[in-house]
Enzyme design. Structure first.
Site, PDB file in Angstrom:
ATOM      1  N   SER A   1      46.831  37.861  36.531  1.00 45.40           N
ATOM      2  CA  SER A   1      46.507  36.810  35.549  1.00 45.40           C
ATOM      3  C   SER A   1      46.870  37.251  34.138  1.00 45.40           C
ATOM      4  O   SER A   1      46.475  38.337  33.704  1.00 45.40           O
ATOM      5  CB  SER A   1      45.007  36.475  35.602  1.00 45.40           C
ATOM      6  OG  SER A   1      44.680  35.974  36.866  1.00 45.40           O
TER       7      SER A   1
ATOM      8  N   ASP B   1      39.885  42.075  50.315  1.00 44.25           N
ATOM      9  CA  ASP B   1      40.230  42.704  49.038  1.00 44.25           C
ATOM     10  C   ASP B   1      39.107  43.679  48.641  1.00 44.25           C
ATOM     11  O   ASP B   1      37.923  43.380  48.831  1.00 44.25           O
ATOM     12  CB  ASP B   1      40.370  41.580  47.987  1.00 44.25           C
ATOM     13  CG  ASP B   1      41.163  42.000  46.770  1.00 44.25           C
ATOM     14  OD1 ASP B   1      41.929  42.966  46.865  1.00 44.25           O
ATOM     15  OD2 ASP B   1      41.024  41.328  45.719  1.00 44.25           O
ATOM     16  N   HIS B   2      39.471  44.830  48.094  1.00 41.88           N
ATOM     17  CA  HIS B   2      38.511  45.773  47.482  1.00 41.88           C
ATOM     18  C   HIS B   2      37.263  46.038  48.308  1.00 41.88           C
ATOM     19  O   HIS B   2      36.142  45.710  47.888  1.00 41.88           O
ATOM     20  CB  HIS B   2      38.064  45.243  46.114  1.00 41.88           C
ATOM     21  CG  HIS B   2      39.124  45.326  45.072  1.00 41.88           C
ATOM     22  ND1 HIS B   2      39.550  46.507  44.516  1.00 41.88           N
ATOM     23  CD2 HIS B   2      39.865  44.358  44.484  1.00 41.88           C
ATOM     24  CE1 HIS B   2      40.500  46.274  43.634  1.00 41.88           C
ATOM     25  NE2 HIS B   2      40.722  44.971  43.601  1.00 41.88           N
TER      26      HIS B   2
ATOM     27  N   HIS C   1      47.639  44.692  41.117  1.00 43.66           N
ATOM     28  CA  HIS C   1      46.462  43.841  40.921  1.00 43.66           C
ATOM     29  C   HIS C   1      46.464  43.326  39.480  1.00 43.66           C
ATOM     30  O   HIS C   1      47.140  43.878  38.624  1.00 43.66           O
ATOM     31  CB  HIS C   1      45.184  44.666  41.158  1.00 43.66           C
ATOM     32  CG  HIS C   1      44.910  44.949  42.598  1.00 43.66           C
ATOM     33  ND1 HIS C   1      43.718  44.643  43.201  1.00 43.66           N
ATOM     34  CD2 HIS C   1      45.686  45.492  43.563  1.00 43.66           C
ATOM     35  CE1 HIS C   1      43.760  44.996  44.473  1.00 43.66           C
ATOM     36  NE2 HIS C   1      44.950  45.526  44.728  1.00 43.66           N
TER      37      HIS C   1
ATOM     38  N   ASN D   1      48.388  40.534  43.192  1.00 45.04           N
ATOM     39  CA  ASN D   1      47.081  39.896  43.370  1.00 45.04           C
ATOM     40  C   ASN D   1      46.707  39.020  42.183  1.00 45.04           C
ATOM     41  O   ASN D   1      46.762  39.468  41.033  1.00 45.04           O
ATOM     42  CB  ASN D   1      45.997  40.971  43.503  1.00 45.04           C
ATOM     43  CG  ASN D   1      45.969  41.581  44.881  1.00 45.04           C
ATOM     44  OD1 ASN D   1      46.869  41.374  45.677  1.00 45.04           O
ATOM     45  ND2 ASN D   1      44.929  42.337  45.155  1.00 45.04           N
TER      46      ASN D   1
HETATM   47  P1  13P Z   1      43.247  38.912  38.199  1.00 52.57           P
HETATM   48  O1  13P Z   1      41.844  38.377  38.281  1.00 52.57           O
HETATM   49  O2  13P Z   1      43.501  39.601  36.908  1.00 52.57           O
HETATM   50  O3  13P Z   1      44.267  37.882  38.494  1.00 52.57           O
HETATM   51  O4  13P Z   1      43.360  40.051  39.329  1.00 52.57           O
HETATM   52  C1  13P Z   1      43.098  39.716  40.670  1.00 52.57           C
HETATM   53  C2  13P Z   1      43.104  40.904  41.552  1.00 52.57           C
HETATM   54  O5  13P Z   1      43.729  41.887  41.265  1.00 52.57           O
HETATM   55  C3  13P Z   1      42.349  40.825  42.812  1.00 52.57           C
HETATM   56  O6  13P Z   1      42.332  42.033  43.501  1.00 52.57           O
END
Ligand code: 13P
Length: 280
Positions: A211, A82-83, A208, A230
């Protein structure tokens, strides 16, 4: 044995209007929760282990352990970086068996982002791996909630089309009001913009910052071309909440019990999300 998670699965999800969860893990407790959630739901899932985890443990050791856990899964589980801003890191992860990577050039200008992302596509071409890139800027911190919801630099559909055409990336992370981390007020996802982006590009979109976003919005995003979602902050909160709760119980030092509860709580977060993104 898990057969990983290839681009075919992602494209299939997009065509079907379903979403695949990309869940961040920092250790093997997280990886086990991800694999368990995939198995219980009977659905594909992606374990995302990246730079933040590598900063606190031996990266090679964590990746090897994660691969062993994933390989035993009866359902498809991807291993995703990721990233990443670094082609060196991307190469190391591809060498270590990652099935996909995210190259993040969102801090760069358009031409530099195209150059970095194209470099990742060229690299991944020699491996059986697919590439996600980001255009626009998603606000917030990837490892801790900063509690301010802002729209970030929204992804423009015309630029998205040019970007995908110029780089050949397989999936595109977009900024449509989504924010990394939990926020005091819910992030406002711009579904109209998502619809325009779906028309503009012919690759799966990635959302992304799942949450705290309402299930109805996530389900609508699935229908608008988002095939990968994500999640991280809700998992971190489930993990830490479980450990804190267990530590308050006598004798106060039952670490095995705390980690078991943490794994259960994270699995619940994930299975609930999968039920929204990919209902039976
Ligand atoms: P959240 O932490 O808001 O769930 O996002 C996670 C994310 O996008 C990881 O790349």
């Amino acid at each position: 044995m898990s057969r990983g998670l290839g681009l075919d699965e992602l494209n299939h999800a997009r065509r079907e209007g379903r979403g695949i969860l990309g869940a961040v893990a920092y250790d093997t407790v997280g990886v086990e929760a991800i694999v368990t959630a995939g198995r219980r739901s009977g659905r594909p899932i992606i374990a995302q282990i990246g730079s933040s985890a590598f900063n606190h443990v031996d990266a090679g050791g964590l990746i090897a352990a994660a691969r062993m856990i994933i390989e035993r899964s009866p359902t498809p589980v991807g291993l995703h970086l990721d990233h990443s801003r670094s082609l060196d890191e991307i190469r190391r992860c591809l060498d270590a068996g990652y099935t996909s990577v995210m190259v993040d050039g969102s801090h760069l200008d358009f031409a530099e982002n195209v150059a970095l992302s194209s470099g990742a596509v060229d690299l991944a071409g020699s491996y059986d791996a697919w590439v996600e890139a980001e255009l626009g800027r998603i606000e917030g911190d990837e490892d801790r909630s900063t509690a301010v919801a802002g729209p970030g630099g929204l992804t423009h559909p015309d630029y998205a089309a040019r970007f995908v055409g110029a780089t050949g990336v397989d999936a595109l992370a977009v900024s449509v009001g989504n924010v990394h981390g939990r926020t005091r007020t819910p992030a406002q996802i711009q579904l109209d913009l998502l619809a325009e982006l779906r028309e503009a590009v012919d690759v799966p979109l990635v959302l992304h910052g799942v949450s705290g976003i309402d299930g109805d919005i996530l389900a609508a995003a699935c229908r608008l071309g988002v095939a990968k979602f994500n999640v991280n902050a809700d998992l971190r909160a489930a993990y830490l909440g479980a450990v804190t709760e267990w530590a308050r119980k006598p004798p106060g030092d039952d670490l095995v019990g705390a980690l078991r509860l943490a794994r259960q709580r994270m699995t619940e977060v994930l299975t609930d999300l999968i039920a929204v993104l990919d209902p039976p």
